[in-house]
Write a protein that holds these residues in place. Sequence first.
Motif, PDB file in Angstrom:
ATOM      1  N   ILE A 128     -13.730   3.611   4.508  1.00 42.84           N
ATOM      2  CA  ILE A 128     -12.488   2.912   4.860  1.00 42.84           C
ATOM      3  C   ILE A 128     -11.652   3.742   5.825  1.00 42.84           C
ATOM      4  CG2 ILE A 128     -10.274   2.100   3.930  1.00 42.84           C
ATOM      5  CD1 ILE A 128     -11.915   1.260   1.400  1.00 42.84           C
ATOM      6  N   SER A 129     -11.522   5.040   5.569  1.00 43.32           N
ATOM      7  CA  SER A 129     -10.711   5.874   6.471  1.00 43.32           C
ATOM      8  C   SER A 129     -11.350   5.972   7.852  1.00 43.32           C
ATOM      9  CB  SER A 129     -10.472   7.260   5.865  1.00 43.32           C
ATOM     10  OG  SER A 129     -11.685   7.911   5.611  1.00 43.32           O
ATOM     11  N   THR A 130     -12.678   6.019   7.919  1.00 48.61           N
ATOM     12  CA  THR A 130     -13.368   6.038   9.211  1.00 48.61           C
ATOM     13  C   THR A 130     -13.134   4.729   9.956  1.00 48.61           C
ATOM     14  OG1 THR A 130     -15.050   7.539   8.350  1.00 48.61           O
ATOM     15  CG2 THR A 130     -15.615   6.300  10.337  1.00 48.61           C
ATOM     16  N   ALA A 131     -13.232   3.614   9.254  1.00 49.66           N
ATOM     17  CA  ALA A 131     -12.980   2.308   9.881  1.00 49.66           C
ATOM     18  C   ALA A 131     -11.534   2.203  10.358  1.00 49.66           C
ATOM     19  CB  ALA A 131     -13.300   1.189   8.899  1.00 49.66           C
ATOM     20  N   PHE A 132     -10.599   2.722   9.565  1.00 50.38           N
ATOM     21  CA  PHE A 132      -9.190   2.694   9.967  1.00 50.38           C
ATOM     22  C   PHE A 132      -8.977   3.503  11.239  1.00 50.38           C
ATOM     23  CE2 PHE A 132      -5.050   4.835   9.932  1.00 50.38           C
ATOM     24  CZ  PHE A 132      -4.217   3.738  10.051  1.00 50.38           C
ATOM     25  N   LEU A 180       0.865  -1.167   0.000  1.00 54.35           N
ATOM     26  CA  LEU A 180       0.000   0.000   0.000  1.00 54.35           C
ATOM     27  C   LEU A 180       0.904   1.220   0.000  1.00 54.35           C
ATOM     28  CD1 LEU A 180      -2.921   0.959   0.247  1.00 54.35           C
ATOM     29  CD2 LEU A 180      -2.662   0.860   2.714  1.00 54.35           C
ATOM     30  N   THR A 181       0.818   2.039  -1.023  1.00 54.94           N
ATOM     31  CA  THR A 181       1.661   3.226  -1.107  1.00 54.94           C
ATOM     32  C   THR A 181       0.787   4.467  -1.214  1.00 54.94           C
ATOM     33  OG1 THR A 181       1.832   3.267  -3.524  1.00 54.94           O
ATOM     34  CG2 THR A 181       3.444   1.906  -2.340  1.00 54.94           C
ATOM     35  N   ALA A 182       1.318   5.587  -0.822  1.00 53.13           N
ATOM     36  CA  ALA A 182       0.568   6.841  -0.881  1.00 53.13           C
ATOM     37  C   ALA A 182       0.332   7.300  -2.316  1.00 53.13           C
ATOM     38  CB  ALA A 182       1.291   7.930  -0.097  1.00 53.13           C
ATOM     39  N   THR A 183       1.174   6.868  -3.244  1.00 48.76           N
ATOM     40  CA  THR A 183       1.037   7.298  -4.641  1.00 48.76           C
ATOM     41  C   THR A 183       0.267   6.308  -5.502  1.00 48.76           C
ATOM     42  OG1 THR A 183       3.099   6.235  -5.292  1.00 48.76           O
ATOM     43  CG2 THR A 183       3.229   8.543  -4.548  1.00 48.76           C
ATOM     44  N   PHE A 230       0.688   7.026   8.528  1.00 49.19           N
ATOM     45  CA  PHE A 230       0.729   5.806   9.340  1.00 49.19           C
ATOM     46  C   PHE A 230       0.925   4.586   8.443  1.00 49.19           C
ATOM     47  CE2 PHE A 230      -2.333   8.838  11.194  1.00 49.19           C
ATOM     48  CZ  PHE A 230      -1.663   9.160  12.363  1.00 49.19           C
ATOM     49  N   PRO A 231       2.055   4.495   7.753  1.00 51.05           N
ATOM     50  CA  PRO A 231       2.220   3.446   6.732  1.00 51.05           C
ATOM     51  C   PRO A 231       2.103   2.020   7.263  1.00 51.05           C
ATOM     52  CG  PRO A 231       4.298   4.592   7.126  1.00 51.05           C
ATOM     53  CD  PRO A 231       3.236   5.348   7.863  1.00 51.05           C
ATOM     54  N   GLN A 232       2.712   1.717   8.392  1.00 52.51           N
ATOM     55  CA  GLN A 232       2.662   0.342   8.906  1.00 52.51           C
ATOM     56  C   GLN A 232       1.251  -0.025   9.357  1.00 52.51           C
ATOM     57  OE1 GLN A 232       5.842   0.675  11.786  1.00 52.51           O
ATOM     58  NE2 GLN A 232       7.155  -0.592  10.508  1.00 52.51           N
ATOM     59  N   SER A 233       0.593   0.886  10.045  1.00 52.98           N
ATOM     60  CA  SER A 233      -0.771   0.615  10.510  1.00 52.98           C
ATOM     61  C   SER A 233      -1.738   0.510   9.339  1.00 52.98           C
ATOM     62  CB  SER A 233      -1.236   1.720  11.465  1.00 52.98           C
ATOM     63  OG  SER A 233      -0.417   1.761  12.600  1.00 52.98           O
ATOM     64  N   ALA A 234      -1.564   1.369   8.333  1.00 46.68           N
ATOM     65  CA  ALA A 234      -2.435   1.320   7.158  1.00 46.68           C
ATOM     66  C   ALA A 234      -2.249   0.009   6.405  1.00 46.68           C
ATOM     67  CB  ALA A 234      -2.164   2.510   6.238  1.00 46.68           C
ATOM     68  N   GLN A 235      -1.000  -0.448   6.268  1.00 53.62           N
ATOM     69  CA  GLN A 235      -0.748  -1.715   5.582  1.00 53.62           C
ATOM     70  C   GLN A 235      -1.351  -2.873   6.366  1.00 53.62           C
ATOM     71  OE1 GLN A 235       1.060  -2.157   2.432  1.00 53.62           O
ATOM     72  NE2 GLN A 235      -0.131  -4.019   2.649  1.00 53.62           N
ATOM     73  N   PRO A 263      -3.750  12.604  -5.617  1.00 56.82           N
ATOM     74  CA  PRO A 263      -3.137  12.199  -4.352  1.00 56.82           C
ATOM     75  C   PRO A 263      -3.951  12.622  -3.129  1.00 56.82           C
ATOM     76  CG  PRO A 263      -2.125  14.216  -5.094  1.00 56.82           C
ATOM     77  CD  PRO A 263      -3.174  13.853  -6.124  1.00 56.82           C
ATOM     78  N   LEU A 264      -5.125  13.203  -3.334  1.00 58.14           N
ATOM     79  CA  LEU A 264      -5.892  13.770  -2.227  1.00 58.14           C
ATOM     80  C   LEU A 264      -7.046  12.881  -1.799  1.00 58.14           C
ATOM     81  CD1 LEU A 264      -6.034  17.417  -3.596  1.00 58.14           C
ATOM     82  CD2 LEU A 264      -4.458  16.493  -1.903  1.00 58.14           C
ATOM     83  N   SER A 265      -6.781  11.919  -0.969  1.00 59.15           N
ATOM     84  CA  SER A 265      -7.853  11.126  -0.387  1.00 59.15           C
ATOM     85  C   SER A 265      -7.503  10.845   1.067  1.00 59.15           C
ATOM     86  CB  SER A 265      -8.061   9.815  -1.144  1.00 59.15           C
ATOM     87  OG  SER A 265      -7.033   8.901  -0.851  1.00 59.15           O
ATOM     88  N   ALA A 266      -8.505  10.610   1.857  1.00 57.69           N
ATOM     89  CA  ALA A 266      -8.268  10.333   3.279  1.00 57.69           C
ATOM     90  C   ALA A 266      -7.448   9.061   3.442  1.00 57.69           C
ATOM     91  CB  ALA A 266      -9.599  10.226   4.016  1.00 57.69           C
ATOM     92  N   CYS A 267      -7.756   8.046   2.664  1.00 59.34           N
ATOM     93  CA  CYS A 267      -7.006   6.783   2.773  1.00 59.34           C
ATOM     94  C   CYS A 267      -5.529   6.980   2.442  1.00 59.34           C
ATOM     95  CB  CYS A 267      -7.612   5.726   1.862  1.00 59.34           C
ATOM     96  SG  CYS A 267      -9.196   5.094   2.436  1.00 59.34           S
ATOM     97  N   ASN A 268      -5.236   7.725   1.383  1.00 57.07           N
ATOM     98  CA  ASN A 268      -3.839   7.960   1.020  1.00 57.07           C
ATOM     99  C   ASN A 268      -3.139   8.821   2.059  1.00 57.07           C
ATOM    100  OD1 ASN A 268      -4.331   6.417  -1.159  1.00 57.07           O
ATOM    101  ND2 ASN A 268      -3.770   7.925  -2.673  1.00 57.07           N
ATOM    102  N   LEU A 269      -3.853   9.774   2.629  1.00 59.28           N
ATOM    103  CA  LEU A 269      -3.276  10.608   3.675  1.00 59.28           C
ATOM    104  C   LEU A 269      -2.933   9.769   4.908  1.00 59.28           C
ATOM    105  CD1 LEU A 269      -2.583  13.547   4.451  1.00 59.28           C
ATOM    106  CD2 LEU A 269      -4.876  13.699   5.424  1.00 59.28           C
ATOM    107  N   LEU A 270      -3.846   8.901   5.292  1.00 59.73           N
ATOM    108  CA  LEU A 270      -3.591   8.025   6.436  1.00 59.73           C
ATOM    109  C   LEU A 270      -2.446   7.056   6.144  1.00 59.73           C
ATOM    110  CD1 LEU A 270      -7.284   7.356   7.478  1.00 59.73           C
ATOM    111  CD2 LEU A 270      -5.573   8.646   8.780  1.00 59.73           C
TER     112      LEU A 270
END
Length: 150
Positions: A117-121, A30-33, A74-79, A63-70
């Motif tokens: 998804i971002s709310t659940a995260f 999962l990458t921000a880009t 928080f890369p490890q937690s998001a993955q 590049p502007l989404s809540a999921c990508n921002l999270l």
Amino acid sequence: ARLATPGALLSNGKNVTRVSKGTDGIINPLTATGSIFANGIVASTYPEWIAGHMLSVKFFPLPLSACNLLAYFFPQSAQAFYDTVLEPAFSGGRRASLEAVPPCFTILAIACLDLLISTAFVASFLPATLAVAAAALVMRKYGKSCVEKH
């Protein structure tokens, strides 16, 4: 990658020299880009059915989404969230409903999913974050007084 054959021409002008298949496990970074550079090739980290759309947009969701921002902050937690919650949720037959979204509703569907998804995260990630922050505050306040007494 599923349709790659030896001799096929890639977008960077290089030819496919060899194709192999592996079944050792799922690797889905999962990458921000939304892309990853591997072996001299830029590849999408999105599933095949949505990759073309996701990589062609310029504003939302990349590049502007809540999921990508999270994922950026928080890369490890998001993955981990992706691996344990999203991957199973969108596997098998459930993915077909996402693939069936008409193109004119794709952005709306992505915006709704992004919010969901971002709310659940945040809901899954927030309790642990608050516990660590509370522990740090307690240690900051009472840790000094304990050290000063001894």
